[in-house]
Design a protein around this motif. Structure first.
Motif, PDB file in Angstrom:
ATOM      1  N   VAL A 486       0.765  -1.363   0.166  1.00  0.00           N
ATOM      2  CA  VAL A 486       0.083  -0.065  -0.041  1.00  0.00           C
ATOM      3  C   VAL A 486       1.022   1.173   0.060  1.00  0.00           C
ATOM      4  CG1 VAL A 486      -1.569   1.278   1.197  1.00  0.00           C
ATOM      5  CG2 VAL A 486      -1.821  -1.162   1.310  1.00  0.00           C
ATOM      6  N   TYR A 487       1.860   1.491   0.941  1.00  0.00           N
ATOM      7  CA  TYR A 487       2.674   2.377   0.995  1.00  0.00           C
ATOM      8  C   TYR A 487       3.556   2.545  -0.186  1.00  0.00           C
ATOM      9  CZ  TYR A 487       0.976   3.835   5.495  1.00  0.00           C
ATOM     10  OH  TYR A 487       0.231   4.392   6.511  1.00  0.00           O
ATOM     11  N   LEU A 488       3.988   1.263  -0.532  1.00  0.00           N
ATOM     12  CA  LEU A 488       5.015   1.556  -1.794  1.00  0.00           C
ATOM     13  C   LEU A 488       4.379   2.070  -3.042  1.00  0.00           C
ATOM     14  CD1 LEU A 488       7.620   1.003  -3.427  1.00  0.00           C
ATOM     15  CD2 LEU A 488       6.989  -1.383  -3.436  1.00  0.00           C
ATOM     16  N   ARG A 489       3.186   1.638  -3.231  1.00  0.00           N
ATOM     17  CA  ARG A 489       2.171   2.267  -4.218  1.00  0.00           C
ATOM     18  C   ARG A 489       2.078   3.825  -4.148  1.00  0.00           C
ATOM     19  NH1 ARG A 489      -1.563   0.038  -7.809  1.00  0.00           N
ATOM     20  NH2 ARG A 489      -3.189   1.606  -8.391  1.00  0.00           N
ATOM     21  N   ARG A 490       1.741   4.113  -2.749  1.00  0.00           N
ATOM     22  CA  ARG A 490       1.557   5.573  -2.528  1.00  0.00           C
ATOM     23  C   ARG A 490       2.900   6.530  -2.903  1.00  0.00           C
ATOM     24  NH1 ARG A 490      -2.780   8.103  -0.011  1.00  0.00           N
ATOM     25  NH2 ARG A 490      -2.609  10.134  -0.561  1.00  0.00           N
ATOM     26  N   ILE A 491       3.961   5.921  -2.429  1.00  0.00           N
ATOM     27  CA  ILE A 491       5.244   6.541  -2.924  1.00  0.00           C
ATOM     28  C   ILE A 491       5.359   6.490  -4.369  1.00  0.00           C
ATOM     29  CG2 ILE A 491       7.791   6.112  -2.762  1.00  0.00           C
ATOM     30  CD1 ILE A 491       7.362   4.893   0.098  1.00  0.00           C
ATOM     31  N   LEU A 492       5.271   5.695  -5.192  1.00  0.00           N
ATOM     32  CA  LEU A 492       5.424   5.600  -6.596  1.00  0.00           C
ATOM     33  C   LEU A 492       4.530   6.709  -7.228  1.00  0.00           C
ATOM     34  CD1 LEU A 492       6.413   2.022  -7.338  1.00  0.00           C
ATOM     35  CD2 LEU A 492       8.151   4.020  -6.892  1.00  0.00           C
ATOM     36  N   GLN A 493       3.198   6.707  -6.584  1.00  0.00           N
ATOM     37  CA  GLN A 493       2.039   7.435  -7.021  1.00  0.00           C
ATOM     38  C   GLN A 493       2.411   8.828  -7.095  1.00  0.00           C
ATOM     39  OE1 GLN A 493      -1.422   5.957  -5.027  1.00  0.00           O
ATOM     40  NE2 GLN A 493      -2.369   5.414  -6.866  1.00  0.00           N
ATOM     41  N   ASN A 494       2.835   9.276  -6.019  1.00  0.00           N
ATOM     42  CA  ASN A 494       3.180  10.857  -5.830  1.00  0.00           C
ATOM     43  C   ASN A 494       4.356  11.220  -6.405  1.00  0.00           C
ATOM     44  OD1 ASN A 494       1.441  11.661  -3.729  1.00  0.00           O
ATOM     45  ND2 ASN A 494       2.323  10.305  -2.543  1.00  0.00           N
ATOM     46  N   LEU A 495       5.328  10.297  -6.651  1.00  0.00           N
ATOM     47  CA  LEU A 495       6.437  10.740  -7.626  1.00  0.00           C
ATOM     48  C   LEU A 495       6.033  10.924  -9.007  1.00  0.00           C
ATOM     49  CD1 LEU A 495       9.356   8.240  -6.075  1.00  0.00           C
ATOM     50  CD2 LEU A 495       8.871  10.704  -5.508  1.00  0.00           C
ATOM     51  N   ILE A 496       5.369   9.932  -9.623  1.00  0.00           N
ATOM     52  CA  ILE A 496       5.000   9.743 -11.038  1.00  0.00           C
ATOM     53  C   ILE A 496       4.272  11.094 -11.252  1.00  0.00           C
ATOM     54  CG2 ILE A 496       3.905   8.643 -12.686  1.00  0.00           C
ATOM     55  CD1 ILE A 496       4.873   5.990 -11.412  1.00  0.00           C
ATOM     56  N   GLY A 497       3.283  11.147 -10.311  1.00  0.00           N
ATOM     57  CA  GLY A 497       2.204  12.313 -10.344  1.00  0.00           C
ATOM     58  C   GLY A 497       2.915  13.680 -10.307  1.00  0.00           C
ATOM     59  N   ASN A 498       3.913  14.085  -9.627  1.00  0.00           N
ATOM     60  CA  ASN A 498       4.756  15.211  -9.363  1.00  0.00           C
ATOM     61  C   ASN A 498       5.481  15.280 -10.486  1.00  0.00           C
ATOM     62  OD1 ASN A 498       3.698  15.976  -6.998  1.00  0.00           O
ATOM     63  ND2 ASN A 498       5.784  16.050  -5.881  1.00  0.00           N
ATOM     64  N   ALA A 499       6.040  14.343 -11.188  1.00  0.00           N
ATOM     65  CA  ALA A 499       6.774  14.489 -12.544  1.00  0.00           C
ATOM     66  C   ALA A 499       5.966  14.800 -13.757  1.00  0.00           C
ATOM     67  CB  ALA A 499       7.484  12.997 -12.564  1.00  0.00           C
ATOM     68  N   ILE A 500       4.638  14.343 -13.723  1.00  0.00           N
ATOM     69  CA  ILE A 500       3.859  14.607 -14.809  1.00  0.00           C
ATOM     70  C   ILE A 500       3.455  16.042 -14.478  1.00  0.00           C
ATOM     71  CG2 ILE A 500       1.473  14.274 -16.088  1.00  0.00           C
ATOM     72  CD1 ILE A 500       2.083  11.378 -15.189  1.00  0.00           C
ATOM     73  N   GLU A 553      -3.999  21.294  -8.262  1.00  0.00           N
ATOM     74  CA  GLU A 553      -3.046  20.436  -8.753  1.00  0.00           C
ATOM     75  C   GLU A 553      -2.317  19.788  -7.488  1.00  0.00           C
ATOM     76  OE1 GLU A 553      -1.769  21.913 -13.190  1.00  0.00           O
ATOM     77  OE2 GLU A 553      -0.739  22.740 -11.626  1.00  0.00           O
ATOM     78  N   GLY A 554      -2.633  20.524  -6.323  1.00  0.00           N
ATOM     79  CA  GLY A 554      -1.983  19.914  -5.161  1.00  0.00           C
ATOM     80  C   GLY A 554      -1.492  20.805  -4.182  1.00  0.00           C
ATOM     81  N   MET A 555      -1.428  20.529  -2.979  1.00  0.00           N
ATOM     82  CA  MET A 555      -0.839  21.484  -1.947  1.00  0.00           C
ATOM     83  C   MET A 555       0.504  21.295  -1.402  1.00  0.00           C
ATOM     84  SD  MET A 555      -3.603  23.600  -1.837  1.00  0.00           S
ATOM     85  CE  MET A 555      -2.978  24.562  -0.194  1.00  0.00           C
ATOM     86  N   GLY A 556       1.283  20.609  -2.273  1.00  0.00           N
ATOM     87  CA  GLY A 556       2.645  20.398  -1.769  1.00  0.00           C
ATOM     88  C   GLY A 556       2.782  19.330  -0.664  1.00  0.00           C
ATOM     89  N   LEU A 557       1.747  18.297  -0.701  1.00  0.00           N
ATOM     90  CA  LEU A 557       1.911  17.362   0.528  1.00  0.00           C
ATOM     91  C   LEU A 557       2.686  15.912  -0.024  1.00  0.00           C
ATOM     92  CD1 LEU A 557      -1.484  17.958   2.139  1.00  0.00           C
ATOM     93  CD2 LEU A 557       0.814  18.753   2.782  1.00  0.00           C
ATOM     94  N   GLY A 558       2.630  15.778  -1.551  1.00  0.00           N
ATOM     95  CA  GLY A 558       3.017  14.626  -1.824  1.00  0.00           C
ATOM     96  C   GLY A 558       4.320  14.054  -1.599  1.00  0.00           C
ATOM     97  N   LEU A 559       5.323  14.923  -1.618  1.00  0.00           N
ATOM     98  CA  LEU A 559       6.604  14.720  -1.424  1.00  0.00           C
ATOM     99  C   LEU A 559       7.002  14.529   0.180  1.00  0.00           C
ATOM    100  CD1 LEU A 559       8.784  16.657  -4.067  1.00  0.00           C
ATOM    101  CD2 LEU A 559       8.216  14.258  -4.000  1.00  0.00           C
TER     102      LEU A 559
END
Length: 733
Positions: A486-500, A553-559
Motif C-alpha cells: 500500500v505505502y510503496l504504491r503511494r510513494i510511486l504514485q506521488n513521484l510519478i504524479g509530481n513528475a507529470i 494540482e495539489g497543496m505540496g503534500l505529495g513529497l
C-alpha cells in the motif's frame, strides 16, 4: 363284481339289503347245482368261503360308511362356521361409519355395507353382488346426487375415475349436491381385489373453508393496517381496472374526499375526478397512461411524476400483479425536488463557498505546522467532521443531471466538482501525514511484484500524461521486493504524479535496475529541474516549487508523504536534478528474490460499470448526519434503488421490526452518535438475521477498525464518498 353292484351313494341299510340278496341268490344257486362226482360238497365249501368274504367286505363297507358320515358331519360344521364368519364379517362392516365395498380380482362386487353409496339414494338396490366395477362407475357418473364441475361431462368423469382405478392406492374427494363431500379411498388387496371406503368429510371441508376464510380476513386486516401506516398512497385495481383497495394516504395526496373513493370505481372515473388539476411530468401523457391500463400492465412497470396545480409533486409507480390487476403507489417528493431546485440555484456560489472552506482548512493546517502534536490530534479528530459535508456535497453534485443545465451552469458544476476532488485529495494526504507522524501507521511488509505494480501505475497515469502531451514510459521489471504494497504504491504514485504535474514537455521515464542486494526504482522527468538550495525544502508540507501550480494540482503534500513513508519502511530516498534538464527521484528497495524473466502481466479487471439490477433493490441507510443522509438517499434513488433511512442503530432495528421486511443491503455509518456505533449495529444485525450484504462507512483509517470489520466479514467505504465509489461498492455487493 360285488364292488360294481354296490353304489357308494347308497345308505348303510340299502347296502346290507343288497348284500343279503346276493348271498341268498348264491345259496339257491349252490343248492340247485348237483355234481355226480362229488362236486356238490366243493361247491358248498366255496359258497361258505364266499359268504365269509361277503361278511368281511360288509364290515369294510360299514367302516367306510362310518368315516363318510363323520366327514359329512365335519363338512357341515365347516359350512356352518363359514356362514357364521361371513355373517360376522357382514355385521362388522355394517357397524363401521364409512361406506365399505369389496370387489374381487375380476372387478366384480363381492359385498358392501348399507352405507356404501349413502349419498346417492338413486343407487340403492342397484349395488348387488356380481356388479362389475365399470358398471358401478357408470351408474355413479349418472347419479343425480353427483355434482360435477361445469366443464366436465359424465363421460369424462368416468374416464378419469377408471384411470385412478389403475393405481394400487388412491384417495380423492368427490363433491355431492347441497355442498356435501365424500372422500373415496381405494386400495388393492393381496389377491388382486379392491377395497373401497367412502367417508363423509363435509364437516372437515366446511371447517377448513371457515378457517381459510378467517385466515384471509386476518391477512386482509394486516394488509389494511400496513397500507394505512405507510407514507405512500396506494391504489389497487383488478384486471378490469376497477378499484378494489386503497389507503387513507391516497385521498390525502390526491385531495379526494373519502366518499369519492369507492369499491368498484373504474380507473377512468378516478382519473376524471382529478384530470382538471393534474399535470404530468416529462415523458408521460394521459394517453400513454390509459394505454398502459388498457393493456393490463403487460407492458412492464411504469414510473412517472404528476403535480396537482400548485400542490405537492408526486412520484407514481405502477406495476402489474399476477392476477391481471395492477397497483399504483403515490409518493410525495416535493421536499426532495425543492432541495434539488435549491441546489441548482446555489451552484453558482458553490465554488466560492468551497474556496472559502479550503482557505479555512489551509489556515488550520498552517497552525498545525507550528504545533506538530496538536496538528496530528486535530487532523485525526476533525477528519470525520470534514469528510461528512464533503461527502454530502459530492453526492448532491452527482445527483445533478448536467444534460439539462445551461453552459455557464455546467461549467460552474464542473469547477465545483474539481474543487471537491482537490479537497478530497488534500484530506487524504493530511490523514496519511497524520498517521505517519503520529507513529500509528500500520505496515505489512512482504514480497511485492514490482513489475505488476509499475504496470498498474502506467495504466493509471497514462491518460494524465497524454492530456498534457507527455510521453510516459514504464520499463518492464521482473523483480520481487520486500515492502508494504500500500505505502510503496503511494510513494510511486506521488513521484510519478509530481513528475507529470511539473513537466510541461518531453517525457517521464520510470524504470528499475539492480544494485547489489537492492533494486533502485527511478522516476525521471524532463521538467524545469529543482535548484540545489530548494531540494531540502520540497519535502516540507505545503511547499510547492515556484508556487506555480494551482490548488487543484495539489497543496505540496505529495513529497512530504513520500519522505515519511520511505523513512517508515526504511527505503532510502535519493534526488538528482539539473536546472532546465529535469529531475530524477530514486527509491532503494530490498530485493526479496532473484531478478527473473519478465513476469506475465496481471490480468486486467474492467472497472465496474453501472451495476445491473439496482432498480429491484432496497438499501437501508443508517446515518446520523441529516445532510449526508439526504444526499446519499437522493443519489441512490436516482439510480433506481428503494431507500429506507434511520438516524441510529436503535431506530433502524425498530423500523425493521415495524415493516417486517429485510432490505437487500445495508450502508451504515460508523459514528452514529449516542448508543451503538455502526460496527456494533451490523454485528447485532448479523446475529439476529444472519449474514446480510453490508458496508461500513467511516472516516476512521485506524487499522484496529479495519481489522475488526474484516473479522466480522464487513467491507469498508472510506470517506469522503463520491458517486463512483458508492456505485462500485454497490456493484461489489
Amino acid at each position: 363284481m360285488i364292488e360294481t353292484l354296490i353304489d357308494p351313494a347308497d345308505g348303510p341299510e340299502r347296502r346290507a339289503e343288497k348284500l343279503l340278496t346276493i348271498a341268498t341268490a348264491l345259496m339257491r344257486r349252490m343248492e340247485r347245482v348237483t355234481d355226480d362226482s362229488g362236486a356238490a360238497y366243493a361247491q358248498f365249501q366255496r359258497a361258505a368261503l364266499l359268504e365269509e368274504q361277503v361278511r368281511d367286505r360288509t364290515r369294510d363297507l360299514e367302516r367306510a360308511l362310518s368315516l363318510l358320515n363323520a366327514s359329512n358331519a365335519r363338512l357341515a360344521e365347516a359350512k356352518a362356521e363359514a356362514e357364521t364368519a361371513r355373517q360376522n364379517l357382514a355385521n362388522a362392516i355394517e357397524t363401521i361409519q364409512e361406506g365399505f365395498a369389496l370387489f374381487d380380482r375380476e372387478d366384480r362386487l363381492v359385498m358392501c355395507n348399507s352405507r356404501f353409496g349413502m349419498h346417492m339414494l338413486d343407487l340403492r338396490g342397484k349395488l348387488t353382488p356380481g356388479l362389475p366395477f365399470a358398471d358401478y362407475v357408470e351408474r355413479v357418473s349418472r347419479s343425480a346426487f353427483l355434482a360435477l364441475p361445469e366443464t366436465e361431462t359424465p363421460e369424462a368423469w368416468v374416464v378419469r375415475r377408471m384411470q385412478r382405478h389403475q393405481d394400487r392406492h388412491v384417495i380423492f374427494n368427490v363433491r355431492m349436491i347441497r355442498d356435501h363431500w365424500v372422500q373415496v379411498s381405494e386400495h388393492r388387496t393381496a389377491d388382486g381385489g379392491t377395497v373401497i371406503l367412502q367417508t363423509d368429510v363435509t364437516d372437515i371441508i366446511r371447517a377448513e373453508r371457515h378457517e381459510r376464510g378467517k385466515l384471509l380476513d386476518d391477512q386482509a386486516r394486516v394488509i389494511r393496517a400496513t397500507l394505512d401506516h405507510i407514507n405512500q398512497g396506494v391504489a389497487i385495481f383488478d384486471r378490469g381496472g376497477r378499484l378494489i383497495g386503497w389507503n387513507q394516504r391516497l385521498s390525502d395526496l390526491l385531495s379526494l374526499p373519502a366518499g369519492r373513493l369507492r369499491m368498484g370505481a373504474s380507473f377512468d372515473q378516478l382519473l376524471n375526478r382529478i384530470r382538471a388539476a393534474l399535470a404530468f411530468g416529462a415523458g408521460m401523457t394521459e394517453a400513454r397512461l390509459m394505454d398502459w391500463v388498457a393493456a393490463g400492465g403487460r407492458q412492464g412497470a411504469l414510473s412517472f411524476s404528476v403535480r396537482q396545480g400548485g400542490g405537492p409533486i408526486l412520484d407514481v409507480f405502477a406495476q402489474a400483479m399476477p392476477d391481471g390487476g395492477f397497483v399504483m403507489s403515490f409518493t410525495d417528493v416535493t421536499a426532495e425536488r425543492e432541495a434539488l431546485e435549491a441546489l441548482s440555484r446555489a451552484k453558482e456560489t458553490l465554488e466560492a463557498r468551497v474556496t472559502e472552506r479550503t482557505l479555512e482548512l489551509q489556515d488550520a493546517l498552517a497552525h498545525a505546522e507550528r504545533a506538530n502534536a496538536s496538528r496530528s490530534r486535530f487532523v485525526a479528530a476533525a477528519s470525520h467532521d470534514l469528510l461528512q459535508p464533503l461527502s454530502a456535497a459530492k453526492l448532491f453534485l452527482s445527483a445533478i443531471e448536467p444534460a439539462g443545465l445551461a453552459d455557464p451552469a455546467r461549467v460552474a458544476l464542473e469547477k465545483a466538482q474539481n474543487a471537491l476532488i482537490s479537497v478530497e485529495g488534500i484530506l487524504d494526504a493530511l490523514l496519511d501525514i497524520s498517521k505517519l507522524e503520529s507513529g500509528k501507521a500500520a505496515v505489512s511488509v512482504g514480497p511485492v511484484r514490482l513489475g505488476r505494480l509499475l504496470a498498474q501505475l502506467h495504466e493509471e497515469f497514462a491518460p494524465m500524461a497524454a492530456a498534457k502531451g507527455l510521453r510516459l514510459r514504464v520499463l518492464p521489471c521482473g523483480a520481487v521486493v520486500e515492502s508494504d504494497p500500500v505505502y510503496l504504491r503511494r510513494i510511486l504514485q506521488n513521484l510519478i504524479g509530481n513528475a507529470i504535474r511539473y513537466t510541461d514537455a518531453g517525457r517521464v521515464l520510470v524504470g528499475a535496475r539492480r544494485q547489489g542486494a537492492q533494486v533502485v526504482v527511478e522516476v525521471r522527468d524532463t521538467g524545469p529541474g529543482i535548484p540545489a538550495e530548494a531540494q531540502d525544502d520540497i519535502f516540507k508540507e505545503f511547499h510547492r516549487l515556484n508556487a506555480r501550480a494551482s490548488a487543484s494540482e495539489g497543496m505540496g503534500l505529495g513529497l512530504a508523504i513520500v519522505q515519511r513513508a520511505c523513512v517508515l519502511l526504511d527505503h532510502p530516498l535519493g534526488l538528482t536534478s539539473h536546472l532546465g534538464r529535469g529531475t530524477t527521484f530514486r527509491v532503494h528497495l530490498p530485493l526479496a528474490g532473484p531478478l527473473a524473466a519478465e513476469l506475465p502481466p496481471a490480468p486486467r479487471t474492467a472497472p465496474p460499470e453501472h451495476a445491473p439490477g439496482f432498480e429491484s433493490r432496497i438499501v437501508f441507510l443508517v446515518e446520523n448526519d441529516a445532510d449526508l443522509r439526504r444526499a446519499m438517499g437522493l443519489t441512490l434513488e436516482r439510480w433506481g434503488l428503494g431507500v429506507l433511512e434511520a438516524a441510529s442503530g436503535e431506530e433502524a432495528f425498530a423500523l425493521i421490526e415495524e415493516i417486517g421486511i429485510l432490505p437487500d443491503l445495508f450502508l451504515v455509518d460508523q459514528q452514529l452518535g449516542q448508543g451503538m456505533d455502526g460496527l456494533a449495529f451490523l454485528t447485532a444485525l448479523h446475529t439476529r438475521h444472519g449474514a446480510l450484504p453490508a458496508r461500513l462507512i467511516t472516516a476512521d483509517r485506524a487499522p484496529e477498525l479495519a481489522g475488526a470489520a474484516r473479522a466480522a466479514g464487513i467491507g469498508l467505504i472510506q470517506k469522503p464518498i463520491d458517486a463512483d465509489s458508492l456505485r462500485k461498492a454497490l456493484a461489489a455487493l
